[in-house]
Design a protein around this motif. Structure first.
Motif, PDB file in Angstrom:
ATOM      1  N   LYS A 122      -0.463 -13.257 -33.035  1.00  0.00           N
ATOM      2  CA  LYS A 122      -1.603 -13.699 -32.248  1.00  0.00           C
ATOM      3  C   LYS A 122      -1.394 -13.291 -30.784  1.00  0.00           C
ATOM      4  O   LYS A 122      -0.270 -13.134 -30.322  1.00  0.00           O
ATOM      5  CB  LYS A 122      -1.777 -15.204 -32.351  1.00  0.00           C
ATOM      6  N   VAL A 124      -2.471 -13.504 -26.549  1.00  0.00           N
ATOM      7  CA  VAL A 124      -3.075 -14.046 -25.339  1.00  0.00           C
ATOM      8  C   VAL A 124      -2.857 -13.006 -24.246  1.00  0.00           C
ATOM      9  O   VAL A 124      -1.717 -12.610 -23.984  1.00  0.00           O
ATOM     10  CB  VAL A 124      -2.452 -15.393 -24.916  1.00  0.00           C
ATOM     11  N   THR A 192      -2.981 -23.673 -27.672  1.00  0.00           N
ATOM     12  CA  THR A 192      -4.220 -23.631 -28.448  1.00  0.00           C
ATOM     13  C   THR A 192      -4.323 -22.390 -29.330  1.00  0.00           C
ATOM     14  O   THR A 192      -4.736 -22.472 -30.500  1.00  0.00           O
ATOM     15  CB  THR A 192      -5.440 -23.674 -27.507  1.00  0.00           C
ATOM     16  N   HIS A 193      -3.948 -21.233 -28.798  1.00  0.00           N
ATOM     17  CA  HIS A 193      -4.220 -19.974 -29.490  1.00  0.00           C
ATOM     18  C   HIS A 193      -3.004 -19.370 -30.205  1.00  0.00           C
ATOM     19  O   HIS A 193      -3.190 -18.521 -31.077  1.00  0.00           O
ATOM     20  CB  HIS A 193      -4.779 -18.950 -28.497  1.00  0.00           C
TER      21      HIS A 193
END
Length: 607
Positions: A122, A124, A192-193
């Motif tokens: 993931k 960011v 959160t991500h």
């Protein structure tokens, strides 16, 4: 328990602010007391990292924020240390992609992002340095999206959140117009991500060793993310080595990361990044498991090394005067120890017992190793870098690199001529103001010495980055160094009288009072051939007053090369002699008669 962990790596191009950002996250996570002095670039713990301003080794830190443990891995930004980036990808669940708000994505940004996407991590995105005068956050935002499309990111990765920050000033924002307060928006984005680690807590313990550390008290420490189960201190376990061997051991200590250091723990829990001691044979890529019959965790193969050099025991006349580790046994043990912790570095014995072949991603990686060995007290001879050829379907191929150059407009012709001589193919050329941005493909051997030549051509204004592209057909012959050398013919101490005469023939690498020996390179001859000289010659005393009596000798300062510059400068028949306090250039064969005989036979011997 796994929901309380976030494991994240920070990836970026060189000098885009990774380590400074980690400093701010550590401070925001309460690592430092209110009255404690904050160490600048705290993660750059090696002396060489602080001196050069780059990250060399991937390192771990941890912060605790609102009940969640965020394990942070700081990774190198230079292409030569890409192996450090690749091997830790299996230890994290997401990455912070750091991009300069003025420069945008660079060569290494593309490399590290590609590796992260391949591991389905993931994302960011942090656009850093928005406080700069020439910051272009909106434009860089679009550039990052274009890069994600080009690298075939999936929909979730393409829709990654963007954070705008100034690591130097200690603030982050969700939008450039938001208030500039603190790092909370970035920490919230991570929690959160970046997902919690995907683990199987009910299955037996397994962990892939992704990093190594050492303690004088407990010995080798294997570091990695616990993928399943848990293990307590004192439990038996098995180490499954990459070659398939299985060795039983006992977990003697368990360490968790806390701030910049570690704290002792009683359990290695699923999802956490921990250090385990008890296995002296543990290496990067090994699997630690609770049971002997468990399967090993696959270890993603990293990109192969592209260049190699010879490391040889120092046999010069001045050997042993400066260092304390001098023998082939010392040298071999040190190189083997380095390869255990550095998966992108290779070492092989040769037909000569005192010579070893070391392979790496780039010459800077080997130069860093040599510099570390010097500081540890080693003396070593190092040869000029050469490429590692590749065989495929009976064809002999060589590595090629993508090259990006930014040069002054008034030096473009000289730069293009230099690239042509190195068999480079220019793909794109963009003029912006007084500078030109070039994109080219060049054989890896064409990069050797290129940075030094471009520095001389442009007065230090050229900026270049490169990245491994592919293997291709041999590009053909390439011109080497176009100058010769001044080679000493006598042992002794260099005199000002002799150097005064020699400086008229070329640039000098030594000064008066320096120790020299036969076969040592003491200067550069503008002509292509080597010139024998005697830098120890003294003035003969007579009872006749000379015309210049009483006139002082004016010597130009000698050229002082860094280790990287010296390795780029030497020819195929020369060595760099590296000792704790001296760097000398010398011929592989010191005796002039033997050297001439070897040249007539075809090539200088390394024996």
């Amino acid at each position: 328990m796994k929901k309380n962990y976030r494991n994240v790596a920070i990836i970026a191009h060189v000098d885009h602010g990774k380590t400074t950002l980690v400093d701010q996250l550590l401070q925001a996570g309460g690592v430092y007391r209110a009255n404690e002095e904050v160490t600048e670039r705290a993660m750059d713990s090696m002396d060489l990292e602080r001196e050069k301003g780059i990250t060399i080794r991937a390192k771990n830190a941890s912060i605790h924020w609102h009940g969640i443990t965020i394990n942070i891995v700081d990774t190198p930004g230079h292409a030569d240390f890409g192996g450090e980036v690749e091997r830790i990808m299996g230890m994290v669940d997401g990455v912070l992609l750091l991009v300069d708000a003025a420069d945008g994505p660079q060569a290494q940004t593309r490399f590290v992002l590609k590796k992260a996407l391949q591991h389905n991590l993931k994302l960011v995105v942090v656009i850093n340095k928005i406080d700069r005068d020439h910051a272009r956050p909106a434009h860089v935002h679009d550039q990052v999206l274009e890069l994600l499309l080009e690298l075939h990111a999936d929909e979730e990765q393409f829709n990654a959140p963007f954070i705008y920050a100034s690591a130097r000033d200690g603030y982050a924002m969700r939008a450039p117009s938001d208030p500039r307060e603190n790092m909370t928006p970035l920490l919230e984005a991570i929690v959160t991500h970046i997902p919690p680690p995907a683990v199987r807590a009910r299955e037996p313990f397994r962990m892939l060793v992704s990093n190594l550390d050492w303690s004088d008290y407990v010995g080798r420490i294997a570091i990695g993310k616990v993928l399943s189960g848990h293990l307590d201190e004192g439990d038996p376990a098995w180490c499954i080595l990459p070659d398939g061997r299985r060795k039983r051991g006992v977990i003697t200590k368990i360490f968790e990361f806390s701030g910049l250091g570690t704290s002792q723990s009683i359990v290695a829990a699923a999802g956490n990044i921990v250090g385990l001691s008890g296995f002296e044979d543990a290496c990067i890529g090994a699997t630690l498991a609770a049971n002997e019959d468990q399967d090993a965790i696959p270890f993603t193969a990293i990109d192969p090394p592209t260049i190699q050099m010879l490391f040889r025991v120092n046999d010069g006349p001045l050997a042993g005067r400066d260092g304390k580790y001098l023998t082939a046994r010392h040298l071999r043990e040190r190189l083997v120890r380095e390869t255990r912790g550095n998966v992108s570095l290779g070492m092989a014995d040769t037909e000569w017992p005192n010579v070893f072949r070391v392979s790496a991603r780039g010459e800077l990686q080997i130069a860093i190793l040599v510099e570390q060995m010097r500081r540890e007290g080693f003396e070593v001879l190092v040869s000029r870098p050469e490429i590692i050829p590749h065989e495929e379907n009976g064809r002999r191929l060589e590595p090629f690199e993508s090259l990006w150059l930014d040069v002054p407009n008034n030096r473009l012709g000289d730069v293009l001529q230099q690239l042509a001589g190195r068999r480079a193919q220019v793909l794109d050329m963009v003029h912006h103001g007084a500078r030109v941005h070039l994109e080219a493909v060049i054989p890896t051997r064409g990069l050797i010495g290129l940075e030094g030549d471009l520095t001389n051509l442009t007065g230090g204004e050229a900026v270049l980055t490169h990245l491994f592209k592919e293997y291709g057909p041999l590009a053909g012959p390439m011109a080497g160094r176009n100058s010769g050398t001044l080679v000493a013919t006598h042992n002794g101490v260099a005199t000002a009288y002799a150097l005064d005469q020699l400086q008229q023939r070329g640039r000098l690498f030594i000064g008066p009072g320096d120790q020299v020996y036969e076969g040592m390179i003491v200067g550069e001859n503008p002509r292509a051939e080597d010139m024998p000289v005697n830098p120890t010659r003294t003035k003969h005393l007579t009872n006749v007053r000379s015309h210049g009596e009483g006139k002082g000798i004016m010597l130009e300062p000698p050229v002082v090369m860094s280790l990287e510059q010296a390795l780029e400068y030497i020819a195929d028949d020369e060595y760099v002699e590296a000792t704790p306090h001296f760097l000398r250039l010398r011929k592989q064969v010191l005796n002039a008669t033997l050297r001439k005989r070897a040249a007539q036979a075809g090539a200088a011997s390394v024996t």
